[in-house]
Enzyme design. Structure first.
Site, PDB file in Angstrom:
ATOM      1  N   SER A  20      34.098  43.839  36.974  1.00 37.53           N
ATOM      2  CA  SER A  20      35.059  42.802  37.359  1.00 37.53           C
ATOM      3  C   SER A  20      34.333  41.677  38.084  1.00 37.53           C
ATOM      4  CB  SER A  20      36.129  43.405  38.265  1.00 37.53           C
ATOM      5  OG  SER A  20      36.888  42.357  38.802  1.00 37.53           O
ATOM      6  N   HIS A  45      35.216  41.687  32.871  1.00 36.92           N
ATOM      7  CA  HIS A  45      36.637  41.647  33.234  1.00 36.92           C
ATOM      8  C   HIS A  45      36.874  40.433  34.133  1.00 36.92           C
ATOM      9  CE1 HIS A  45      40.533  43.620  33.981  1.00 36.92           C
ATOM     10  NE2 HIS A  45      40.390  43.239  35.240  1.00 36.92           N
ATOM     11  N   ASP A  47      39.594  38.409  36.332  1.00 32.12           N
ATOM     12  CA  ASP A  47      40.888  38.522  37.006  1.00 32.12           C
ATOM     13  C   ASP A  47      41.453  37.147  37.315  1.00 32.12           C
ATOM     14  OD1 ASP A  47      41.266  41.410  37.361  1.00 32.12           O
ATOM     15  OD2 ASP A  47      39.399  41.274  38.502  1.00 32.12           O
ATOM     16  N   MET A  49      44.422  35.074  38.946  1.00 26.31           N
ATOM     17  CA  MET A  49      45.512  35.224  39.927  1.00 26.31           C
ATOM     18  C   MET A  49      46.041  33.845  40.303  1.00 26.31           C
ATOM     19  SD  MET A  49      43.846  38.113  42.373  1.00 26.31           S
ATOM     20  CE  MET A  49      42.950  39.512  41.677  1.00 26.31           C
ATOM     21  N   HIS A  78      42.429  39.416  32.493  1.00 23.10           N
ATOM     22  CA  HIS A  78      43.541  40.139  33.116  1.00 23.10           C
ATOM     23  C   HIS A  78      44.386  39.114  33.871  1.00 23.10           C
ATOM     24  CE1 HIS A  78      44.737  43.368  36.366  1.00 23.10           C
ATOM     25  NE2 HIS A  78      45.775  42.915  35.691  1.00 23.10           N
ATOM     26  N   MET A  80      47.144  37.997  36.159  1.00 24.64           N
ATOM     27  CA  MET A  80      48.073  38.431  37.215  1.00 24.64           C
ATOM     28  C   MET A  80      48.795  37.178  37.677  1.00 24.64           C
ATOM     29  SD  MET A  80      45.463  41.050  39.043  1.00 24.64           S
ATOM     30  CE  MET A  80      44.119  40.285  38.155  1.00 24.64           C
ATOM     31  N   MET A 153      47.042  49.846  36.567  1.00 21.38           N
ATOM     32  CA  MET A 153      46.488  49.416  37.854  1.00 21.38           C
ATOM     33  C   MET A 153      46.455  50.616  38.793  1.00 21.38           C
ATOM     34  SD  MET A 153      45.624  46.215  37.840  1.00 21.38           S
ATOM     35  CE  MET A 153      45.104  46.308  39.548  1.00 21.38           C
ATOM     36  N   ASP A 188      42.092  50.173  36.310  1.00 22.67           N
ATOM     37  CA  ASP A 188      41.554  49.041  37.066  1.00 22.67           C
ATOM     38  C   ASP A 188      41.950  49.158  38.532  1.00 22.67           C
ATOM     39  OD1 ASP A 188      40.691  46.570  37.959  1.00 22.67           O
ATOM     40  OD2 ASP A 188      42.162  45.406  36.811  1.00 22.67           O
TER      41      ASP A 188
HETATM   42  C1  DX5 Z   1      42.522  43.743  41.344  1.00 23.83           C
HETATM   43  C2  DX5 Z   1      41.799  43.390  40.080  1.00 23.83           C
HETATM   44  C3  DX5 Z   1      40.665  44.276  39.794  1.00 23.83           C
HETATM   45  C4  DX5 Z   1      39.604  44.268  40.865  1.00 23.83           C
HETATM   46  C5  DX5 Z   1      38.799  45.511  40.732  1.00 23.83           C
HETATM   47  O1  DX5 Z   1      43.708  43.061  41.415  1.00 23.83           O
HETATM   48  O2  DX5 Z   1      42.674  43.473  38.950  1.00 23.83           O
HETATM   49  O3  DX5 Z   1      40.090  44.008  38.514  1.00 23.83           O
HETATM   50  O4  DX5 Z   1      38.767  43.147  40.797  1.00 23.83           O
HETATM   51  O5  DX5 Z   1      37.903  45.566  41.773  1.00 23.83           O
HETATM   52  P1  DX5 Z   1      37.443  46.971  42.385  1.00 23.83           P
HETATM   53  O6  DX5 Z   1      36.826  47.753  41.251  1.00 23.83           O
HETATM   54  O7  DX5 Z   1      36.471  46.576  43.437  1.00 23.83           O
HETATM   55  O8  DX5 Z   1      38.676  47.655  42.916  1.00 23.83           O
HETATM   56 ZN    ZN Z   2      41.709  43.349  36.918  1.00 23.42          ZN
END
Ligand code: DX5
Ligand code: ZN
Length: 229
Positions: A20, A45, A47, A49, A78, A80, A153, A188
């Protein structure tokens, strides 16, 4: 329409590891992405947000475009965000090979999850649906067969470095029973050397790991051990 171009080999002999980007050092992002690719990562990956769906802000399609220019790892996006329907095409245009969106996203009241999956497939990418820790598998009932991947998640989304929630593993077990061999099961949040074995035993075959890789002294060894090699 099912996607025929897949970011995810079918079926993988070993679990796929998706570091990630959120846990990378943003001051050295290009170099770190190249290093994690050399260390054996299968995907990157990403993320996304929006500060509404989750209490954090991260990056946008420009980052995906930069990743496509600077490494061979396919971005596994991903989303969010409250309104995933507004961001599908911008991320596909930027070069995302896979997009997962949350089934809890309020925007799905205006555009159905199956429509989003169709829009992703129409561009030759793969589509995933994500479940927050408190959302049951039943929330996916009508679209389970359409998705290429289900993302469970195992932390509340928003931040890297949180503790794994073991109670989410029962959903991985249930989904493993129900998904076809051509569908991937991603987990994840809080995945590391201590928690990956349980996730793999429950049936996850794509492991996202942020802090466990980017904050480890030896990324290649960590990726191998996460795979159970
Ligand atoms: C959290 C993200 C994850 C996060 C994972 O909201 O979707 O992808 O970055 O990070 P770790 O593996 O450190 O929990
Ligand atoms: Zn993620």
């Amino acid at each position: 329409m099912k996607s025929n171009v897949s970011v995810f080999p079918h079926p993988p002999h070993l679990p796929l590891i998706a570091p990630s980007l959120l846990a990378a050092d943003f001051g050295q992002i290009g170099r770190q992405v190249n290093e994690v690719e050399k260390a054996g990562a299968d995907l990157i990956h990403v993320d996304i947000m929006d500060g509404h769906f989750v209490p954090n802000l991260t990056m946008g399609p420009d980052m995906v475009q930069a990743l496509r220019r600077s490494c061979r790892l396919m971005p596994d996006v991903h989303l969010m965000v409250t309104d995933p329907q507004n961001f599908i095409e911008p991320f596909l245009d930027a070069g995302a090979g896979h997009i997962s969106f949350h089934i809890e996203a309020p925007g799905l009241a205006r555009c159905s999850a199956s429509d989003l999956i169709r829009r992703i497939h129409a561009r030759g990418a793969t589509a995933g649906v994500a479940l927050n820790p408190s959302t049951p598998v039943a929330a996916l009932e009508s679209i389970l067969s359409l998705a290429d991947l289900v993302l469970v998640m195992s932390v509340h989304p928003g931040f890297t470095g949180q503790n794994f929630m073991p109670e989410t593993l029962s959903k991985v077990t249930e989904l493993h029973r129900r998904l076809s061999p051509h569908q991937r099961l991603q987990i994840d949040g809080g995945i590391g050397l201590q928690t990956a074995p349980d996730a793999l035993r429950a049936g996850a075959d794509v492991l996202v790991a942020g802090a466990a890789i980017f904050r480890a002294p030896d990324w290649a060894a960590t990726i191998q051990r996460l795979r159970g090699e």
